[in-house]
Design an enzyme around this catalytic site. Structure first.
Site, PDB file in Angstrom:
ATOM      1  N   LYS A   6       4.147  45.782 -79.709  1.00 47.26           N
ATOM      2  CA  LYS A   6       5.047  44.319 -79.842  1.00 47.26           C
ATOM      3  C   LYS A   6       4.424  42.818 -80.253  1.00 47.26           C
ATOM      4  O   LYS A   6       3.750  42.780 -81.303  1.00 47.26           O
ATOM      5  CB  LYS A   6       5.797  43.869 -78.158  1.00 47.26           C
ATOM      6  CG  LYS A   6       6.722  45.519 -78.410  1.00 47.26           C
ATOM      7  CD  LYS A   6       7.886  44.664 -77.145  1.00 47.26           C
ATOM      8  CE  LYS A   6       9.209  45.756 -77.889  1.00 47.26           C
ATOM      9  NZ  LYS A   6       9.128  46.275 -75.792  1.00 47.26           N
TER      10      LYS A   6
ATOM     11  N   TYR B 135      10.702  50.942 -68.684  1.00 45.62           N
ATOM     12  CA  TYR B 135      11.351  51.795 -69.762  1.00 45.62           C
ATOM     13  C   TYR B 135      10.081  51.433 -70.252  1.00 45.62           C
ATOM     14  O   TYR B 135       9.324  50.620 -69.741  1.00 45.62           O
ATOM     15  CB  TYR B 135      11.966  50.611 -70.529  1.00 45.62           C
ATOM     16  CG  TYR B 135      12.212  50.857 -71.745  1.00 45.62           C
ATOM     17  CD1 TYR B 135      13.016  52.331 -72.261  1.00 45.62           C
ATOM     18  CD2 TYR B 135      11.576  50.092 -72.858  1.00 45.62           C
ATOM     19  CE1 TYR B 135      12.914  52.306 -73.797  1.00 45.62           C
ATOM     20  CE2 TYR B 135      11.196  50.889 -73.999  1.00 45.62           C
ATOM     21  CZ  TYR B 135      12.276  52.000 -74.516  1.00 45.62           C
ATOM     22  OH  TYR B 135      12.201  52.648 -76.225  1.00 45.62           O
TER      23      TYR B 135
ATOM     24  N   ASP C  79       1.495  49.031 -68.368  1.00 40.89           N
ATOM     25  CA  ASP C  79       2.264  48.385 -69.976  1.00 40.89           C
ATOM     26  C   ASP C  79       2.847  47.623 -70.206  1.00 40.89           C
ATOM     27  O   ASP C  79       3.694  47.275 -69.746  1.00 40.89           O
ATOM     28  CB  ASP C  79       3.989  49.467 -69.597  1.00 40.89           C
ATOM     29  CG  ASP C  79       4.210  49.880 -70.818  1.00 40.89           C
ATOM     30  OD1 ASP C  79       3.699  49.256 -72.050  1.00 40.89           O
ATOM     31  OD2 ASP C  79       5.113  50.129 -71.476  1.00 40.89           O
TER      32      ASP C  79
ATOM     33  N   TYR D 133      19.665  52.312 -81.923  1.00 38.51           N
ATOM     34  CA  TYR D 133      20.004  51.773 -80.520  1.00 38.51           C
ATOM     35  C   TYR D 133      22.047  51.380 -81.351  1.00 38.51           C
ATOM     36  O   TYR D 133      21.954  50.379 -80.508  1.00 38.51           O
ATOM     37  CB  TYR D 133      19.498  50.990 -80.084  1.00 38.51           C
ATOM     38  CG  TYR D 133      18.500  51.089 -79.132  1.00 38.51           C
ATOM     39  CD1 TYR D 133      18.950  51.985 -77.623  1.00 38.51           C
ATOM     40  CD2 TYR D 133      17.345  51.563 -79.246  1.00 38.51           C
ATOM     41  CE1 TYR D 133      18.658  52.534 -76.848  1.00 38.51           C
ATOM     42  CE2 TYR D 133      16.243  51.815 -78.095  1.00 38.51           C
ATOM     43  CZ  TYR D 133      16.840  52.389 -77.301  1.00 38.51           C
ATOM     44  OH  TYR D 133      16.331  53.165 -76.464  1.00 38.51           O
TER      45      TYR D 133
HETATM   46  C1  PLP Z   1       9.693  48.082 -76.022  1.00 40.76           C
HETATM   47  C2  PLP Z   1       8.455  48.618 -75.146  1.00 40.76           C
HETATM   48  C3  PLP Z   1       7.689  50.324 -75.384  1.00 40.76           C
HETATM   49  C4  PLP Z   1       7.865  50.621 -76.271  1.00 40.76           C
HETATM   50  O1  PLP Z   1       7.253  49.707 -77.766  1.00 40.76           O
HETATM   51  P1  PLP Z   1       8.196  50.338 -79.492  1.00 40.76           P
HETATM   52  O2  PLP Z   1       6.823  50.245 -79.934  1.00 40.76           O
HETATM   53  O3  PLP Z   1       9.045  49.801 -79.084  1.00 40.76           O
HETATM   54  O4  PLP Z   1       7.623  51.977 -79.285  1.00 40.76           O
HETATM   55  C5  PLP Z   1       6.795  50.456 -73.684  1.00 40.76           C
HETATM   56  N1  PLP Z   1       7.334  50.403 -73.296  1.00 40.76           N
HETATM   57  C6  PLP Z   1       7.567  48.723 -72.616  1.00 40.76           C
HETATM   58  C7  PLP Z   1       7.624  47.974 -71.847  1.00 40.76           C
HETATM   59  C8  PLP Z   1       8.448  47.644 -74.015  1.00 40.76           C
HETATM   60  O5  PLP Z   1       9.385  46.501 -73.259  1.00 40.76           O
END
Ligand code: PLP
Length: 438
Positions: free
Chosen positions: A265, A142, A236, A15
């Site tokens: 994460k 996202y 998600d 990015y």
């Molecule tokens: C960061 C994020 C992702 C992607 O995760 P990465 O480990 O960066 O590939 C997917 N969904 C959400 C809601 C996110 O915040």
């Protein structure tokens, strides 16, 4: 040559427009919520190093557990073999995951956790002999940077070159305050079609959209519509998981629980790359068959890496401690108090808060991620010893839970100090609110 200059000769950063970006800040050490640069400057990590860090940097307990695992078993192929860290982590996650989750599939990161969730959902209907094509997602969502994840994410400037290669998705508006009924109507129209495979959503907080928030009540309604129409639901929780919203998973705010959950994460406390997708027994069973073509053909070389799983177990040990749970409440309360203090200031458009996540949207007449204001705010924060990464005119805090009250106050003061920057850029507050699309 110093480290930043050597970096510029060999590295391509995520990015980052490499032509115009400032030299990166070389970090040599981390402790608690603070990162230390090569030149001795210290920074409060108010964005938890891209939303991953839960318990502070270089946490001694996680370090010890990771070191022990490294000396015992660093990795083994995960097809045909297994190991204790993977099994234990799955057992413990399934105890705290939303009700009904019964199986865990490991990956490497959030994007691949989403890819697996989409594959589970799509192949589920194929395996049952009733393929369904449509996926519903929020317009500004996202879900990651791989192709499937991009497809279910906002059609934004970030993904524009790839639009022709992204599969079609039915987008509904994010049901922010005042738009709830509109979204429900859009959703109902799509749901009655009987060809919707799944609904994927960021529960309660859309991170990259600018920490955009909506209520548990409206999400519960959407999940109820899914239940009525036999649409699989994919939460998600890559960003919201592991305490960020106040509950261990944001799904706990709702009555209706998802069929599939994506994690990454905070999964390892921000120590190692690890992703996981869990599902309920209904989905799992649709893949059990004598016909081998019904198998979930997906796997990564580092699936369930034992060292990453050990970090995950150590992070969970810390997460369930009273001290951590108290910190989550402490941060949430302080955020709420700060939000109350600043929400009427003239240069502030909106303040949003859910648990440990706080977002401040400035009045600046522009809302583009690419705006100059964004870069100015970013530098302003760094100059004040705080790492904040604005999304356009939105500044947010998503701190490690170990952040002290004094550190938190310094972050708040930095945000308050941004007034001069914001008013310097554009003294005329914008009358109406525009939605950020990147
Ligand atoms: C960061 C994020 C992702 C992607 O995760 P990465 O480990 O960066 O590939 C997917 N969904 C959400 C809601 C996110 O915040």
């Amino acid at each position: 040559m110093n480290l930043a200059q050597r970096d510029q000769n060999v590295i391509w950063h995520p990015y980052t427009q490499m032509k115009t970006a400032a030299l990166p800040v070389p970090i040599v050490r981390g402790e608690g919520a603070v990162l230390y640069a090569e030149d001795g400057t210290s920074y409060i990590d108010a964005v938890a190093s891209w939303w991953v860090n839960l318990h502070g940097h270089a946490h001694p307990y996680i370090a010890k557990k990771v070191a022990e695992q490294l000396q015992t078993l660093e990795h083994v192929i995960f097809a045909g073999f297994t190991h204790a860290p993977a099994v234990e982590l799955a057992e413990r996650l399934l105890q705290i995951l939303p009700k009904g989750q019964s199986r865990l599939f490991y990956t490497d990161n959030g994007s691949t956790a989403v890819e697996v969730a989409l594959k589970m959902a799509i192949q589920y209907w194929n395996n049952l002999g009733t393929p369904k094509k449509k996926i519903i997602a929020f317009r500004d969502s996202y879900h990651g940077d791989t192709f499937g994840a991009m497809a279910v994410s906002a059609r934004s400037a970030f993904t524009a070159p790839f639009w022709p290669y992204l599969f079609e998705v039915e987008f509904v508006d994010v049901p922010v305050a005042g738009k709830e009924e509109q979204t429900i109507r859009q959703f109902e129209t799509l749901a009655t079609g009987d060809d919707v495979a799944a609904f994927i959503y960021e529960p309660l907080v859309l991170g990259t959209a600018g920490m955009v928030m909506y209520t548990p009540e409206v999400l519960d309604k959407l999940l109820y519509i899914c239940e009525e129409h036999n649409i699989l639901t994919i939460a998600d929780e890559v960003m919201t998981g592991f305490g960020r919203t106040g509950h261990t998973f944001a799904s706990a705010y709702m009555r209706h629980q998802p069929d599939v959950v994506c994690m990454s994460k905070g999964l390892t406390g921000g120590t190692m790359a690890l992703g996981a997708t869990s599902c309920n027994e209904k989905i799992y069973e649709a893949f059990l068959h004598d016909d081998k073509s019904k198998t979930l053909f997906h796997g990564h070389s580092y699936t369930a890496n034992p060292v990453a799983c050990a970090a995950g177990l150590a992070s969970l040990d810390l997460l369930v401690q009273d001290e951590t749970q108290q910190s989550i409440r402490r941060i949430s309360q302080r955020h709420a108090a700060f939000a109350g203090r600043i929400q009427h200031l003239p240069y502030i458009q909106e303040v949003r808060q859910r648990g440990t996540i706080l977002a401040v949207e400035f009045n600046d007449g522009t809302s583009s991620y690419f705006s100059d204001l964004r870069d100015t705010l970013y530098s302003f924060a760094l100059d004040h010893g705080v790492i904040l990464r604005p999304l356009g005119n939105i500044i947010y805090i998503i701190p490690p839970y170990c952040i002290t009250n004094e550190q938190l106050e310094q972050v708040y003061q930095t945000i308050l100090g941004m007034q001069e920057v914001v008013s310097g850029t554009n003294p005329y507050p914008r009358p109406d609110k525009t939605v950020l699309h990147d």
